[in-house]
Design a protein around this motif. Structure first.
Motif, mmCIF file in Angstrom:
data_model
loop_
_atom_site.group_PDB
_atom_site.id
_atom_site.type_symbol
_atom_site.label_atom_id
_atom_site.label_comp_id
_atom_site.label_asym_id
_atom_site.label_seq_id
_atom_site.Cartn_x
_atom_site.Cartn_y
_atom_site.Cartn_z
ATOM 1 N N THR A 51 0.947 -1.174 -0.035
ATOM 2 C CA THR A 51 -0.141 -0.072 0.015
ATOM 3 C C THR A 51 0.681 1.318 -0.122
ATOM 4 O OG1 THR A 51 -0.308 0.322 2.419
ATOM 5 C CG2 THR A 51 -1.571 -1.187 1.493
ATOM 6 N N THR A 52 0.346 2.567 -0.096
ATOM 7 C CA THR A 52 0.986 3.694 -0.379
ATOM 8 C C THR A 52 1.464 4.064 0.891
ATOM 9 O OG1 THR A 52 -0.260 4.399 -2.168
ATOM 10 C CG2 THR A 52 0.728 6.142 -0.656
ATOM 11 N N GLN A 53 0.374 3.642 1.802
ATOM 12 C CA GLN A 53 0.789 3.962 3.455
ATOM 13 C C GLN A 53 2.038 3.299 3.917
ATOM 14 O OE1 GLN A 53 -1.242 6.413 4.611
ATOM 15 N NE2 GLN A 53 0.271 6.306 6.449
ATOM 16 N N HIS A 54 2.271 1.853 3.373
ATOM 17 C CA HIS A 54 3.341 1.212 3.662
ATOM 18 C C HIS A 54 4.564 1.831 3.283
ATOM 19 C CE1 HIS A 54 1.764 -3.164 3.769
ATOM 20 N NE2 HIS A 54 1.124 -2.563 4.771
ATOM 21 N N VAL A 55 4.476 2.405 1.952
ATOM 22 C CA VAL A 55 5.813 3.230 1.357
ATOM 23 C C VAL A 55 6.196 4.248 2.284
ATOM 24 C CG1 VAL A 55 6.772 4.194 -0.942
ATOM 25 C CG2 VAL A 55 4.881 2.195 -0.889
ATOM 26 N N SER A 56 5.078 5.074 2.539
ATOM 27 C CA SER A 56 4.951 6.323 3.527
ATOM 28 C C SER A 56 5.864 6.112 4.937
ATOM 29 C CB SER A 56 3.996 6.977 3.731
ATOM 30 O OG SER A 56 3.998 7.901 4.706
ATOM 31 N N GLU A 57 5.565 4.858 5.567
ATOM 32 C CA GLU A 57 6.025 4.490 6.736
ATOM 33 C C GLU A 57 7.604 4.126 6.482
ATOM 34 O OE1 GLU A 57 4.712 5.039 9.689
ATOM 35 O OE2 GLU A 57 3.039 5.746 8.453
ATOM 36 N N ILE A 58 7.744 3.387 5.599
ATOM 37 C CA ILE A 58 9.038 2.783 5.206
ATOM 38 C C ILE A 58 10.047 3.994 4.997
ATOM 39 C CG2 ILE A 58 10.459 1.530 3.205
ATOM 40 C CD1 ILE A 58 7.992 -0.250 2.912
ATOM 41 N N VAL A 59 9.391 4.874 4.204
ATOM 42 C CA VAL A 59 10.331 6.166 4.018
ATOM 43 C C VAL A 59 10.793 6.965 5.135
ATOM 44 C CG1 VAL A 59 10.568 8.389 2.811
ATOM 45 C CG2 VAL A 59 9.498 6.468 1.276
ATOM 46 N N LYS A 60 9.701 7.018 6.187
ATOM 47 C CA LYS A 60 10.031 7.654 7.200
ATOM 48 C C LYS A 60 11.081 6.848 8.225
ATOM 49 C CE LYS A 60 5.536 9.521 7.815
ATOM 50 N NZ LYS A 60 4.181 9.467 8.151
ATOM 51 N N LEU A 61 10.853 5.397 8.182
ATOM 52 C CA LEU A 61 12.019 4.713 8.861
ATOM 53 C C LEU A 61 13.164 4.790 8.288
ATOM 54 C CD1 LEU A 61 11.714 2.753 11.294
ATOM 55 C CD2 LEU A 61 11.549 0.943 9.462
ATOM 56 N N ALA A 62 13.396 4.785 6.983
ATOM 57 C CA ALA A 62 14.737 5.074 6.266
ATOM 58 C C ALA A 62 15.320 6.423 6.809
ATOM 59 C CB ALA A 62 14.376 4.834 4.880
ATOM 60 N N ASN A 63 14.583 7.348 6.750
ATOM 61 C CA ASN A 63 14.977 8.569 7.182
ATOM 62 C C ASN A 63 15.662 8.692 8.387
ATOM 63 O OD1 ASN A 63 15.099 11.146 5.871
ATOM 64 N ND2 ASN A 63 12.879 10.689 5.132
ATOM 65 N N ARG A 64 14.942 7.817 9.320
ATOM 66 C CA ARG A 64 15.345 7.795 10.833
ATOM 67 C C ARG A 64 16.942 7.196 10.754
ATOM 68 N NH1 ARG A 64 11.256 4.744 14.157
ATOM 69 N NH2 ARG A 64 9.861 6.118 12.860
ATOM 70 N N TYR A 65 17.142 6.125 9.996
ATOM 71 C CA TYR A 65 17.974 5.187 10.040
ATOM 72 C C TYR A 65 19.224 5.621 8.871
ATOM 73 C CZ TYR A 65 16.321 2.080 13.446
ATOM 74 O OH TYR A 65 15.484 1.663 14.650
ATOM 75 N N LYS A 66 18.723 6.534 8.105
ATOM 76 C CA LYS A 66 19.367 7.157 7.032
ATOM 77 C C LYS A 66 19.791 6.043 5.958
ATOM 78 C CE LYS A 66 20.934 11.600 9.010
ATOM 79 N NZ LYS A 66 19.919 11.481 10.272
ATOM 80 N N VAL A 67 19.071 5.272 5.621
ATOM 81 C CA VAL A 67 19.433 4.199 4.798
ATOM 82 C C VAL A 67 18.853 4.527 3.506
ATOM 83 C CG1 VAL A 67 18.801 1.746 4.296
ATOM 84 C CG2 VAL A 67 19.194 2.538 6.562
ATOM 85 N N PRO A 68 19.521 4.198 2.230
ATOM 86 C CA PRO A 68 19.121 4.675 0.899
ATOM 87 C C PRO A 68 17.948 3.613 0.604
ATOM 88 C CG PRO A 68 21.327 3.999 0.846
ATOM 89 C CD PRO A 68 20.982 3.782 2.295
ATOM 90 N N ILE A 69 16.899 4.233 -0.397
ATOM 91 C CA ILE A 69 15.912 3.251 -0.869
ATOM 92 C C ILE A 69 15.748 3.539 -2.280
ATOM 93 C CG2 ILE A 69 13.488 2.943 -0.645
ATOM 94 C CD1 ILE A 69 13.222 4.142 1.734
ATOM 95 N N THR A 70 15.996 2.513 -3.191
ATOM 96 C CA THR A 70 15.753 2.613 -4.452
ATOM 97 C C THR A 70 14.448 1.963 -4.925
ATOM 98 O OG1 THR A 70 18.264 2.211 -4.648
ATOM 99 C CG2 THR A 70 16.649 2.006 -6.544
ATOM 100 N N PRO A 71 13.690 2.499 -5.528
ATOM 101 C CA PRO A 71 12.271 1.905 -6.194
ATOM 102 C C PRO A 71 12.644 0.910 -7.080
ATOM 103 C CG PRO A 71 12.129 4.259 -6.633
ATOM 104 C CD PRO A 71 13.363 3.910 -5.965
ATOM 105 N N LYS A 72 12.314 -0.355 -7.207
ATOM 106 C CA LYS A 72 12.867 -1.182 -8.228
ATOM 107 C C LYS A 72 12.394 -0.534 -9.521
ATOM 108 C CE LYS A 72 12.086 -5.987 -9.581
ATOM 109 N NZ LYS A 72 13.530 -6.043 -10.258
ATOM 110 N N GLY A 73 13.150 -0.681 -10.201
ATOM 111 C CA GLY A 73 13.252 -0.042 -11.741
ATOM 112 C C GLY A 73 14.019 1.106 -11.828
ATOM 113 N N ALA A 74 14.732 1.655 -10.842
ATOM 114 C CA ALA A 74 15.447 2.813 -10.924
ATOM 115 C C ALA A 74 16.730 2.832 -11.700
ATOM 116 C CB ALA A 74 15.458 3.541 -9.597
ATOM 117 N N ALA A 75 17.092 1.252 -11.821
ATOM 118 C CA ALA A 75 18.488 1.110 -12.521
ATOM 119 C C ALA A 75 18.455 0.085 -13.685
ATOM 120 C CB ALA A 75 19.530 0.945 -11.431
ATOM 121 N N GLY A 76 17.834 0.511 -14.889
ATOM 122 C CA GLY A 76 17.609 -0.487 -15.398
ATOM 123 C C GLY A 76 16.363 0.027 -16.515
ATOM 124 N N MET A 77 16.088 -1.252 -17.311
ATOM 125 C CA MET A 77 14.742 -0.621 -18.095
ATOM 126 C C MET A 77 13.492 -1.281 -17.634
ATOM 127 S SD MET A 77 16.896 -1.702 -21.790
ATOM 128 C CE MET A 77 15.558 -0.979 -22.754
#
Lengths: 483, 404
Positions: A51-77
């Motif tokens: 869900t979108t809410q999942h993505v939002s919570e994941i991003v907030k958590l990643a910010n807290r831990y300063k961990v990079p996030i890549t949405p699949k597809g961002a390196a490639g075709m």
């Protein structure tokens, strides 16, 4: 990185079965569809939001831990990419719902993991189409918009991103915003128009590598599907490249569905591998026309116009090529399903011991410059001895109605042969330098996948994008390395 | 295209992964869009879900594409086989849908090659598979039962003859009613059927599926020799796995090669006897059924039409296809008996999905593989799914009123 609390947090958000830190699991996500690069980066965590809410919570958590996030597809075709920099890879394969198909207003809204093939079939049932090549069985509808590749193919109508009208985006802070037509999605009018009252924000997210936010919904503009179709091919010898170019310019200005150009090396490859020649000796450039109409009369009228133009400019008809690509089942939309492609793969393997790759990144330039760009590509290919069999530099061009040519040039490669590999990489670097100086732009890949000199002909724009990045994503967690 | 089926391990090790990573083999949704004029015909209309282990485990290492990546790395000494790799390769159901989608790369054969590599490196395979290997060696069947099958003894079948019925482990020990029905039908049609009796051994499919190619070859050679000695001209098999093993794997030149007899599945035989007028139905069954194509009979054996011809000939029977049928039939979850033994929870969930799909269109599911039959029946019972599950031979015997 493998902070236990981070993992616990992710599992609390999406459920324990949708998170993995296993090195073997992560290794299987390290690869991209891209054929031009060996960009292999293993994520440290693979997460599957639903869900979108999942993505939002994941991003907030990643910010807290300063961990990079890549949405699949961002390196490639077309949505099959691995991560840019370790960290968390979001795989959207389980967010694949089609949320809206509006056949009155010709719009479609989907979740990011929907495939173009799925969307194409559902649109087809409602007598609509996306005027793109609609390539791809994977989770690529959003990925092809945020990656520079813009999908695997284009049509005369343009690239996939030219058809995007709205996004729902999770910002680097975790906030959820709707931009473009998605700003109206919940109103009575629905997602009817790309433009809000103010600047067009869509552009900040297309071709962004996901650096400014993670797309969780995407709205596309579609067209009504005409019931009558015709596919045919004309060809020209090399010395008639000017006449061929004129045909491309004239026909992309007409209301056709698509115009596509290849050089003879595409077919010479087949001849080299199988001994069978598909094109006449005097054929060098093959142009495939896809035309359609709402009546047989309209279709025939368009075809006659194109045929007359081709004949006037010294083209000759070449039956069989276009028809075999589009008309017969199986089509070539998904090469692995095609028995001829299978035979070619086998024959190709015997020569290359491992696949082919795109030699140059896909490039954008004025259609009027096609003869000069083509000549340069082949000059460099000859210099580095990748021209002709078995290395076979093949030109694949997508002229668009904006009078821009998107083209990709690819060659076979034996990955076990270092000399062969080096020749291809040398060619790639040399054409990039020549091309960049003239103002050419790239698609398919950006930094960090490509060297930074990608930006050298657009410095002030790039500087502004960097400032946006610093403002929106101060912790630099979303697809770091691009801006 | 490459004959991956007959490749040896060294050929796979030399093979570089050419996968385009397009995702057609496992990603959800269609494998082709349309051709502007029409949607794809059934042959190219792949289902939404394709790969049972991917659907269960969610991650790509349990998909054909993920396994291709891992195999390529391992064969090129760029990645070590660990416990998760072993799980990834043994979770494959061998349903072969990926082979039908991806013609150039045929991902299933890479999976089988990697299992062979795992065994030849002496690494631990899932414990229940190891136990089955031991059972085959000690008792000649996968269950480790004593080697005196009672199933067919009432028929007093000769042990030699031109037409030999090969019952296989499942039909002999677990689903004897399927073997009995098959023999009754064949005898009723005037076939002088023989059976090897105590001499019949396991076909060895589980050895091959587990990766133990050396033992598999030994088993195959012994079985073919026994059947040859018994005078077989036709070997009739009611088990889809046995059928595929004889037809596809024994004929591999690295195993046995050309067989001295014809291999026929019971459904092929019944369909042929029906056409010859040697089978007649006397009972109207008056029911709607759906047919589950066993992976090893359909995709791996190419037998799609004959079971449907038989069902069409049974009086009062209406066949209603599931959404996924024929070439696109979804695995029952038993997965060449590998997933059934190594990942029983996944096998159950997959069967549940298939049963619910069947239940949506009919009250009865017909299949023609004793493994599918046993697994689907057990899952229906444990999960409380109200559907009757019958073997096609048993249904035919009922319609011929041969059952009692």
């Amino acid at each position: 990185m493998s902070d236990e609390n981070l993992i616990k947090g992710l599992k609390a958000i999406v459920g324990p079965k949708m998170v993995s830190t296993s090195p073997t699991v992560c290794e299987s996500y390290a690869y991209s569809f891209s054929l031009s690069i060996d960009w292999v980066t293993r994520p440290e965590i693979v997460v599957m939001p639903t869900t979108t809410q999942h993505v939002s919570e994941i991003v907030k958590l990643a910010n807290r831990y300063k961990v990079p996030i890549t949405p699949k597809g961002a390196a490639g075709m077309t949505g099959h990419g691995g991560p840019l920099h370790g960290g968390i890879l979001l795989d959207f394969i389980h967010m694949d719902n089609i949320l809206l198909i509006d056949d009155k207003n010709m719009k479609a809204v989907t979740e990011p993991g929907c495939s173009f093939f799925k969307l194409a079939q559902e649109l087809f049932k409602k007598e609509m189409i996306l005027p793109t090549a609609e390539y791809g069985p994977g989770p690529n509808v959003a990925a092809s918009a945020i990656t520079p590749v813009n999908g695997f193919g284009k049509t005369r109508y343009g690239r996939n991103i030219d058809l995007v009208e709205g996004f729902e985006v999770v910002l680097p802070t975790g906030e959820i915003v709707q931009i473009g037509s998605m700003a109206y999605a919940e109103t009575d009018f629905g997602p009817f128009f790309r433009y809000i009252t103010g600047p067009d924000l869509i552009g900040l997210y297309t071709q962004s590598n996901g650096a400014y936010g993670i797309v969780t919904k995407i709205a596309y503009r579609c067209i009504k599907r005409p019931p009558y179709w015709s596919f045919f091919t004309y060809y020209w010898p090399l010395e008639k490249i000017r006449q061929c170019t004129e045909v491309l310019q004239e026909t992309t200005a007409m209301e056709l569905f698509d115009v596509h150009i290849n050089d003879k090396w595409k077919f010479e490859g087949f001849k080299f591998l199988t001994g069978v020649s598909l094109v006449p000796d005097d054929c060098y450039f093959c142009v495939v026309f896809s035309i359609n109409g709402f009546s047989q009369q309209e279709l025939e009228g368009k075809r006659k116009t194109v045929e007359a133009l081709c004949s006037d400019l010294e083209g000759k008809e070449l039956p069989g090529i276009a028809e075999s690509f589009f008309d017969a089942w199986p089509t070539f939309f998904c090469p692995p399903t095609h028995p001829v492609a299978a035979q070619l793969a086998d024959a190709g393997y015997k020569v290359t011991k491992g696949g082919y790759m795109y030699m140059y990144d896909s490039m954008n330039y004025p259609l009027s410059w096609f003869p000069q760009v083509y000549e340069k590509i082949m000059e460099i290919a000859q210099k580095h001895k990748i021209h002709g069999p078995p290395r076979l530099t093949v030109f694949d061009g997508f002229p668009m109605k904006s009078q821009v040519m998107c083209s990709q040039t690819w060659a076979f490669v034996n990955r076990k042969d270092p000399e062969w590999m080096q020749a291809i990489h040398d060619s790639k670097e040399e054409i990039r330098e020549w091309f960049g100086k003239r103002g050419g732009t790239y698609q398919q890949c950006f930094p960090p996948v490509l060297p930074d000199f990608t930006w050298t002909n657009q410095e002030s724009a790039h500087a502004l994008l960097k400032r946006f990045k610093q403002f929106l994503d101060p912790n630099n967690i979303l697809s770091p390395g691009t801006f | 295209m490459p004959e991956f089926r007959t490749w040896n391990l060294d050929q796979f090790k030399d093979w570089i992964d050419m996968c385009l990573h397009c995702g057609a083999c496992y990603a959800r949704g269609p494998i082709v869009p349309h051709n502007w004029r029409e949607l794809p015909p059934h042959e190219y209309a792949a289902p939404h879900k394709k790969c049972p282990p991917f659907e269960y485990f969610k991650f790509k290492n349990h998909s054909p594409q993920g396994r291709q990546i891992l195999a390529s790395l391992i064969f090129n000494n760029r990645y070590e086989i660990d416990e998760e790799v072993i799980r990834s390769f043994y979770s494959c159901t061998s349903c072969a849908m990926c082979n039908d989608i991806c013609i150039p790369y045929q991902p299933l054969y890479t999976v089988l090659a990697m299992r062979q590599e795992i065994v030849e490196k002496g690494l631990e395979i899932p414990s229940r598979l190891k136990k089955i290997t031991d059972n085959i060696q000690s008792s000649g069947n996968i269950f480790g039962r004593k080697k005196h099958p009672k199933t067919l003894e009432n028929f007093s079948l000769p042990e030699t003859g031109e037409d030999i019925f090969y019952s296989g482990c499942y039909a002999t020990y677990l689903q004897p009613e399927t073997a009995l029905a098959s023999v009754k039908i064949l005898k009723s049609a005037g076939i002088d059927i023989a059976h090897l009796g105590d001499k019949e051994g396991c076909c060895g499919e589980m050895l091959k599926q587990s990766g133990n190619m050396k033992l598999f070859k030994k088993t195959a050679v012994e079985n073919v020799e026994k059947l040859k000695q018994a005078g077989a001209k036709r070997v009739i098999i009611s088990c889809a796995h046995g059928y595929s093993t004889f037809k596809n794997d024994y004929t591999n030149p690295h195993v046995v090669g050309v067989l001295p007899f014809e291999v026929i599945h019971i459904t092929e035989m019944i369909a042929s006897l029906l056409k010859q007028g040697r089978i007649r139905f006397s009972k109207n069954l008056n029911q709607t059924v759906t047919y589950h194509d066993p992976c090893f009979l359909g995709r791996q054996g190419g037998v799609y039409a004959q079971p449907r011809e038989i069902l069409a000939a049974v009086p009062g029977l209406t066949l209603k296809e599931m959404g996924r049928y024929g070439k696109w039939s979804y695995c029952c979850g038993a997965g060449g008996k590998v997933t059934l033994n190594a990942f029983p929870e996944m096998a159950k969930e997959t069967a549940k999905e298939r049963l619910l799909e069947a239940r949506a269109v009919a009250d009865t599911l017909v299949t023609s593989c004793p493994t599918c039959l046993a697994h689907l029946k057990k899952t229906a019972e444990t999960e409380g799914i109200d559907i009757e599950i019958v073997d096609l031979s048993m249904l035919v015997a009922t319609a011929m009123e041969l059952s009692d």
